[in-house]
Design an enzyme around this catalytic site. Sequence first.
Site, short mmCIF file in Angstrom:
data_model
loop_
_atom_site.label_atom_id
_atom_site.label_comp_id
_atom_site.label_asym_id
_atom_site.label_seq_id
_atom_site.Cartn_x
_atom_site.Cartn_y
_atom_site.Cartn_z
N SER A 105 10.59 4.11 -4.02
CA SER A 105 10.13 5.07 -5.01
C SER A 105 9.65 6.35 -4.32
O SER A 105 9.37 6.36 -3.12
CB SER A 105 8.98 4.48 -5.84
OG SER A 105 9.40 3.35 -6.55
N ARG A 135 9.97 7.39 -12.12
CA ARG A 135 8.92 8.29 -12.61
C ARG A 135 9.42 9.69 -12.95
O ARG A 135 8.68 10.49 -13.54
CB ARG A 135 7.82 8.39 -11.56
CG ARG A 135 8.18 9.25 -10.35
CD ARG A 135 7.21 9.11 -9.23
NE ARG A 135 7.33 7.80 -8.63
CZ ARG A 135 6.35 7.21 -7.93
NH1 ARG A 135 5.21 7.82 -7.75
NH2 ARG A 135 6.53 6.02 -7.41
N ARG A 194 -3.83 5.02 -8.85
CA ARG A 194 -2.88 5.23 -7.77
C ARG A 194 -3.52 5.81 -6.52
O ARG A 194 -3.14 5.46 -5.39
CB ARG A 194 -1.74 6.13 -8.23
CG ARG A 194 -0.86 5.50 -9.32
CD ARG A 194 0.34 6.38 -9.65
NE ARG A 194 1.27 6.45 -8.55
CZ ARG A 194 1.46 7.53 -7.81
NH1 ARG A 194 0.77 8.64 -8.04
NH2 ARG A 194 2.34 7.50 -6.82
N TYR A 208 -2.98 3.25 -3.33
CA TYR A 208 -2.19 3.53 -2.12
C TYR A 208 -2.25 4.99 -1.70
O TYR A 208 -1.28 5.55 -1.18
CB TYR A 208 -0.74 3.07 -2.25
CG TYR A 208 -0.06 3.27 -3.58
CD1 TYR A 208 0.27 4.53 -4.05
CD2 TYR A 208 0.27 2.17 -4.35
CE1 TYR A 208 0.91 4.69 -5.25
CE2 TYR A 208 0.93 2.32 -5.57
CZ TYR A 208 1.24 3.59 -6.00
OH TYR A 208 1.89 3.75 -7.21
N CYS A 241 -18.18 2.55 -10.52
CA CYS A 241 -19.09 2.12 -9.46
C CYS A 241 -18.29 1.65 -8.24
O CYS A 241 -18.32 0.49 -7.86
CB CYS A 241 -20.00 1.00 -9.98
SG CYS A 241 -21.40 0.68 -8.89
N GLU A 242 -17.54 2.59 -7.65
CA GLU A 242 -16.72 2.35 -6.47
C GLU A 242 -16.66 3.63 -5.66
O GLU A 242 -16.38 4.70 -6.21
CB GLU A 242 -15.28 1.96 -6.86
CG GLU A 242 -15.13 0.64 -7.57
CD GLU A 242 -15.26 -0.55 -6.62
OE1 GLU A 242 -15.14 -0.36 -5.40
OE2 GLU A 242 -15.48 -1.66 -7.12
N TYR A 259 2.88 5.44 -14.28
CA TYR A 259 2.03 4.45 -13.60
C TYR A 259 0.54 4.75 -13.69
O TYR A 259 -0.24 4.19 -12.92
CB TYR A 259 2.46 4.30 -12.12
CG TYR A 259 3.92 3.99 -11.99
CD1 TYR A 259 4.43 2.78 -12.42
CD2 TYR A 259 4.80 4.94 -11.48
CE1 TYR A 259 5.79 2.50 -12.33
CE2 TYR A 259 6.16 4.67 -11.38
CZ TYR A 259 6.64 3.46 -11.82
OH TYR A 259 7.99 3.19 -11.74
#
Length: 480
Positions: free
Chosen positions: A247, A335, A376, A380, A407-408, A437
Amino acid sequence: MRAHEAGALHADGYGAAPHWLPYPNDVMELLPQLWSKGVTRGDDGVLAVAGVPVTQIAEEFGTAAYVLDEDDFRSRARAFVEDFTRPFVAVCGGADVYYAGKAFLCTAVARWVMEEGLCLDVCSGGELAVAQRVGFPGERIGLHGNNKSVAEIRQALEHGVGRIVVDSLEEIERVATVARELGVVAPVMVRVTVGVEAHTHEFIATAHEDQKFGFSLAGGAAMEAVEAILAQGDALDLRGLHSHIGSQIFDVSGFEIAARRLVGLHVEVAERHGVHMPEMDLGGGYGIAYTSEHDPMTPAHLGADMAAVCDRELRALDGGTGEAPRPRISIEPGRAIVGPSTLTLYEVGTVKQVQVTHDAVRAYVSVDGGMSDNVRTALYGADYSCTLASRASEAAPAVTRVVGKHCESGDIVVMDEFLPADVGPGDLIAVPGTGAYCRSLSSQYNHTPRPPVIAVRDGRARVIVRRETIEDILALDVDE
């Protein structure tokens, strides 16, 4: 971005921006390749989609929200159909274009795909159900996936799908069993791992050997699959071979190798078993522009180049005599149709300045969405761009990181971009290229309801996927 081994605060004079991101002459400029064709900016600085100001969209539908330019989607779909059909007529009678349901699918989009003459690739019973709801013709649907259930296979065969792309020997037996139960012949293609690794991220490069999809050419697994299908007799109809090399691909060099290897197997099957398969799918996964560093090919350029590749490789079928029947080619843009057609609209909640080197500061702009509506970047390391969408600004460009509300620490929407230095709470930020996506991979992390999808056309905005509510989330709880 350059890094110092002891940490960013020890780096010397490189600033907070990555090297590929140029300092803008005009921080409010819209780069055309990043946005749908209907996106404009007024004299007041407000972005509009197909004539509808994003401030109006935010007021009427709230934020965060996916905003889909319907005419842009349709025009990209038509371009792929027309620009691949035309050059492929002389090669193999034409080409079929499969829209990737996994990129984004809802009933409205399935209807647009059907109306614009595309085929549809689905990967689950749920995606197939969307197609069934709008009456999508079964013969224009392909069912993909590496672990299709008996129920999904039955659903596909009852709807009369045009192809089931088989991915394991167990699945070949499973499809044949269901076909016999239903008294039908199941059209199948073999997913072949051709050993070509696309120049893309490891997680989305799908044709090299060490991964879950397909039958490898190495060691004869692909031929074994072909022979297993033929051994099932009249239950299965071997339609052809399928390949997908990855992709976000920006050139056709990998497809040339893939086509050569698929044609080699095609010839081998014909010589060994006397079977001339009528189809061949080269996949796709064509890239789009997420940031200023991306330069995607147009459908016309892709179509011409892919047709030349296929014509060259298909000559091996009969040594160039033209006597052997050529399989009809199909491709899957991925996409490239829906991705550029959509932006995500956020409202800024907080802004903080963070010292990242001894002479550089990055603005952290927090918005009312994040990894729940676009995972996304966290998944990655995908790059995105963004712009101030709700007003004009003459402030100097400032290196900015747009982050979510979750909370990250990895909850990042846009890793690096220049925004006006005066961006503050209440401003609207638009992120382009979020059609693929993003909604499909969205979640309810932190019990956050998923945003709506707003389609815009001819000055009118309408909901095609409604906003999820807390009540929707709580309705799944069983407390007894």
